[in-house]
Every structure is written in C-alpha cells, then in structure tokens.
Design a protein around this motif. Structure first.
Motif, PDB file in Angstrom:
ATOM      1  N   ALA A  30       2.298 -12.221   6.085  1.00 36.12           N
ATOM      2  CA  ALA A  30       2.775 -10.659   5.424  1.00 36.12           C
ATOM      3  C   ALA A  30       1.569  -9.788   5.346  1.00 36.12           C
ATOM      4  O   ALA A  30       1.680  -8.721   5.373  1.00 36.12           O
ATOM      5  CB  ALA A  30       3.179 -11.157   3.953  1.00 36.12           C
ATOM      6  N   LEU A  31       0.166 -10.193   5.422  1.00 38.39           N
ATOM      7  CA  LEU A  31      -0.991  -9.510   5.240  1.00 38.39           C
ATOM      8  C   LEU A  31      -1.075  -8.669   6.641  1.00 38.39           C
ATOM      9  O   LEU A  31      -1.388  -7.638   6.572  1.00 38.39           O
ATOM     10  CB  LEU A  31      -2.194 -10.336   4.846  1.00 38.39           C
ATOM     11  N   HIS A  35      -0.982  -4.733   7.376  1.00 37.81           N
ATOM     12  CA  HIS A  35      -1.966  -3.907   8.170  1.00 37.81           C
ATOM     13  C   HIS A  35      -1.555  -3.296   9.432  1.00 37.81           C
ATOM     14  O   HIS A  35      -1.959  -2.329   9.842  1.00 37.81           O
ATOM     15  CB  HIS A  35      -3.168  -4.907   8.506  1.00 37.81           C
ATOM     16  N   SER A  36      -0.476  -3.748  10.152  1.00 35.54           N
ATOM     17  CA  SER A  36       0.006  -3.415  11.214  1.00 35.54           C
ATOM     18  C   SER A  36       0.905  -2.037  11.160  1.00 35.54           C
ATOM     19  O   SER A  36       0.759  -1.254  11.909  1.00 35.54           O
ATOM     20  CB  SER A  36       1.020  -4.260  12.371  1.00 35.54           C
ATOM     21  N   VAL A  37       1.481  -2.151   9.998  1.00 32.45           N
ATOM     22  CA  VAL A  37       2.267  -0.629   9.285  1.00 32.45           C
ATOM     23  C   VAL A  37       1.514  -0.117   7.912  1.00 32.45           C
ATOM     24  O   VAL A  37       2.134  -0.755   7.068  1.00 32.45           O
ATOM     25  CB  VAL A  37       3.687  -1.212   9.175  1.00 32.45           C
ATOM     26  N   PRO A  38       0.532   0.727   8.346  1.00 32.15           N
ATOM     27  CA  PRO A  38      -0.074   0.857   7.124  1.00 32.15           C
ATOM     28  C   PRO A  38       0.500   1.641   5.995  1.00 32.15           C
ATOM     29  O   PRO A  38       0.356   1.540   4.864  1.00 32.15           O
ATOM     30  CB  PRO A  38      -1.132   1.800   7.640  1.00 32.15           C
ATOM     31  N   GLU A  42       7.404  -1.718   1.506  1.00 37.10           N
ATOM     32  CA  GLU A  42       7.936  -2.890   1.516  1.00 37.10           C
ATOM     33  C   GLU A  42       7.304  -3.968   2.036  1.00 37.10           C
ATOM     34  O   GLU A  42       7.098  -4.908   1.429  1.00 37.10           O
ATOM     35  CB  GLU A  42       9.513  -2.958   2.216  1.00 37.10           C
ATOM     36  N   ALA A  43       6.171  -3.830   2.930  1.00 39.46           N
ATOM     37  CA  ALA A  43       5.091  -4.554   3.136  1.00 39.46           C
ATOM     38  C   ALA A  43       4.286  -4.968   1.988  1.00 39.46           C
ATOM     39  O   ALA A  43       4.018  -6.135   1.751  1.00 39.46           O
ATOM     40  CB  ALA A  43       4.260  -4.425   4.476  1.00 39.46           C
ATOM     41  N   LEU A  44       3.754  -3.933   1.467  1.00 33.67           N
ATOM     42  CA  LEU A  44       2.911  -3.988   0.012  1.00 33.67           C
ATOM     43  C   LEU A  44       3.813  -4.774  -1.098  1.00 33.67           C
ATOM     44  O   LEU A  44       3.346  -5.722  -1.599  1.00 33.67           O
ATOM     45  CB  LEU A  44       2.342  -2.848  -0.113  1.00 33.67           C
ATOM     46  N   ALA A  45       4.843  -4.584  -1.098  1.00 34.00           N
ATOM     47  CA  ALA A  45       5.529  -5.043  -2.182  1.00 34.00           C
ATOM     48  C   ALA A  45       5.972  -6.743  -1.838  1.00 34.00           C
ATOM     49  O   ALA A  45       5.758  -7.670  -2.640  1.00 34.00           O
ATOM     50  CB  ALA A  45       6.973  -4.600  -2.185  1.00 34.00           C
TER      51      ALA A  45
END
Length: 173
Positions: A30-31, A35-38, A42-45
């Motif tokens: 997930a990290l 990082h790939s989609v700054p 939803e990635a941070l969530a």
C-alpha cells in the motif's frame, strides 16, 4: 474453568494477532502504491487504515499472553520448556512490532502525507513516437513555435527533443 481460559487464549490469538499480521504484511504494498500515485487520497486512507489496524490490534493482542499465563498457571505448567520458549518468542514478536514495525509505519505514513519537494519527471512518451524523438531535424526548416530559436550561420542545425517539454537546439560547427 481451564477449558474456558484456554478457549479465550486461542480466540484472542486468532482475533488479535491475525489482523496485525495481515495488516503489517499489506502495508509495504500500500505504501508503494501511495508513492506511485502521489495525489490519491484513497491510497493515503488505505495506509492510515492499515496502520490503525496494527496499532489497535497490537493493544488488543496483550490479552493473548494474559490468558496464556492464566491457563498455564491453572494447568501447572509455568516451568515447562515449551512454555518458556513460547513466552520468549511472543516477547520478541511484541518487541519487533512495538519497536520496529509500528514506528516505521508511522514515519512512512507521515512522509507519504508530505508533498514531494522535487517536481516529478514528465511521463515518458509512448513508443509509437520514438522515431520522432530520435530523428534529428536537419536544416533551416521551421517546425513549430514551441521550439527554441535556432542558430543559422550557414551550418548544419540539429535539434533533439527527448520529451515534449524539453527541446534543445545544438548547432554543429
């Protein structure tokens, strides 16, 4: 009463340690995705959720050795080698989780929330345009207004443009 304590110990182990194991193993992937989609909220969530699962269930996981000690004392096996080995392995796993994994997840989550100070490279152009990028523009022809001015001193002018936003002009002597 011993069967109840043993059942609570096993149930606590399955319900508390299992989610920590899964969430801690999913966190690196997930990290990388964050990082790939700054600018993907939803990635941070997802990162926050996985870190929260690790923190909360690590706290709940304290019930596992408590029920284990209660069960071992009622069975009278507190001095057995297998139990001492189990206690040492459990303490080592708790130390790794509390001293290494959770702080590393916290710092990675903090770093993922801070915007990157360096601008990102422009995306690469598709391979179908490779011949246009590698083919030099020869002569005094004017192709478009977005290119820098060329030097025209009767010499050969070569323009190489690796990306659409970076165009350079070199004059051969």
């Amino acid at each position: 009463m011993t069967k109840l304590r043993l059942s609570l110990h096993v149930l606590a182990a399955v319900l508390a340690i299992g989610p920590v194991t899964v969430a801690a193993s999913m966190f690196p992937k997930a990290l990388r995705r964050a990082h790939s989609v700054p600018d993907a909220p939803e990635a941070l969530a997802g990162l926050r959720t996985l870190h929260r699962v690790c923190r909360v269930y690590a706290g709940i996981g304290i019930a596992v050795p408590l029920f284990g000690f209660a069960t071992a004392s009622s069975l009278g096996v507190l001095g057995s080698g297998w139990l001492i080995t189990s206690i040492i392995l459990t303490a080592a796993a708790a130390a790794i989780l509390g001293l290494l994994i959770l702080p590393a997840q916290n710092s990675a989550l903090t770093a993922a929330q801070v915007p990157d100070p360096q601008p990102r490279r422009p995306p690469r152009r598709p391979a179908r345009d490779a011949h246009r990028r590698l083919q030099p523009a020869v002569g005094n022809r004017h192709r478009s207004n977005d290119r820098p001015p060329r030097l025209h001193h009767g010499s050969l002018t070569v323009t190489y443009a690796p990306y659409a936003s970076q165009r350079t002009s070199n004059s051969a002597p």
